[in-house]
Write an enzyme that holds these catalytic residues in place. Sequence first.
Site, mmCIF file in Angstrom:
data_model
loop_
_atom_site.group_PDB
_atom_site.id
_atom_site.type_symbol
_atom_site.label_atom_id
_atom_site.label_comp_id
_atom_site.label_asym_id
_atom_site.label_seq_id
_atom_site.Cartn_x
_atom_site.Cartn_y
_atom_site.Cartn_z
ATOM 1 N NE ARG A 92 -5.009 41.827 26.768
ATOM 2 C CZ ARG A 92 -6.257 41.948 26.290
ATOM 3 N NH1 ARG A 92 -7.292 41.622 27.081
ATOM 4 N NH2 ARG A 92 -6.480 42.399 25.079
ATOM 5 C CB THR A 107 -8.998 34.597 22.696
ATOM 6 O OG1 THR A 107 -7.907 35.475 22.478
ATOM 7 C CG2 THR A 107 -10.260 35.234 22.133
#
Length: 519
Positions: free
Chosen positions: A56, A312
């Site tokens: 990412r 997360t």
Amino acid sequence: MTNTMTTMPKLTPNHDAEPLGVTRPTLTKIVATLGPASASATMVERLIAAGVAVFRFNFSHGTLDEHREALDIVRRASREAGRPVAVLGDLQGPKIRVGTMVDGGVEIEPGTRVIIQREPIVGEPPTAGRPLRISSTYDGLLNDVEVGQRVLLADGALRMLVVDKTADELHCTVTNGGLLTSKKGINLPESELSVDPITERDWACVDWAVEHQIDCLALSFVRRAADVSRLADGIRERMRTHGRGEQRMPIIAKIELPTAVRDIESILDVSQAIMVARGDLGVEMDFAVLPVVQKELIAAARDHGKPVIVATQMLESMIDNPAPTRAEATDVANAILDDADAVMLSGETAVGAHPGLVVEQMRRIAAYTEEHQARAGLVAAPPKRLLDRCDRAAATAHGVATIVSDVQARFVFVWSENGRMARMLSQNHFRIPVIAATADSRAARQMQFLRGVTPVRMSRPSSLAEFTRLVDAYLIHSGWAEPGETCVLVAAWPLSDEDRNHHIALHDVGDPEGGFATL
């Protein structure tokens, strides 16, 4: 190094071929965020070896020139490792932040009066009879927020309630205090925002992503399906401008706002995947409902046949520590047990002290959880929504799943030129690997977002019989299978047309008369 594509019945030897002695990929994909702690060539190589399928790139940080350097490192490491590795560009979106505060910030107590004004100001400690005055980076904040709504600061650590409003000021009372410093994030969970979800900075990143053939883009702060459709239109326009009109760039809708949760069905209709972005979502919603919302979002994505990434704070403590907490390990395992397609690391690999170790630990959790699923015979139902459409490829994939169950096959091996059949097979959530061969390097990278799919780049065979020989050569050479083990072969003919009927064959590895040997 030159990648010569031939019609010889062997794996292309120097690109994207699984080398001997590598770590077997988990079915669940691992997404790792690049950052200062992980962007070196040595560390990228280690992360790929440890099991990272997707890197990412967080466009909220760094310049595009810095991202270009990181992209070169990733692609070079991918070639040297002999594995397709995907790159996900994460658009920042309209992050709303507090304006400038005095050096060191301001400690605010519960009951403190705070005024948010339109004009920029340096926030200074309040004095007797004078409230704390601050500003924000979002010009429309005062228009969108109403009396009685909450204003959350610093990821929800500080909370305020709007008690009055004028043309140029919001008057708030602090309910949860703490230290407020410059540029902390502002969340407005009860307000309908008019802010554009795609900023000028985002469009510049889209241009860069198209130019450099990034594999996928994630859109932040999605509110409704129209936000995703607008980005898709912009990508198509830029693809045509760059002469790549035939290429596709999937969009991942990040679900981090309550409005997106409410509109999830429509968002899934227009996006290629979703991300359960629990950072802002956990601030915007009551934390007590977040675990159930996560399960509902995964189930909705499964019903639509779309990949879902859980993100997360999955192994947050490993930013500093060499091992995760028990709760974190359970969190990762539960996401996999709920049939998430991928789990993502953010600060753990971007700025953490142990980026290589954290990927290895995540991989261990995934591997053991998947082993439990296989032992327990847990079989995920195929997406009914796709079967209801009478889609031939979806029906074929469902048939393959039945065959795999009946004969206890060890692998599925599919030729998937553009990745479509690989996507259909992935949606059935096999408990065994689906190895997907293609001659297209971009398609191979994009298949890294698909649960259970191991993409392999091969020379395009001239016949289905040659495909069978390629399969045997690959499985035996790479150590994936021993002669005599049963696998299921799937391929359309011609290979490049995945909308045609597919052939399915049961094949014992190494049997020269098996599979598609006569086709």
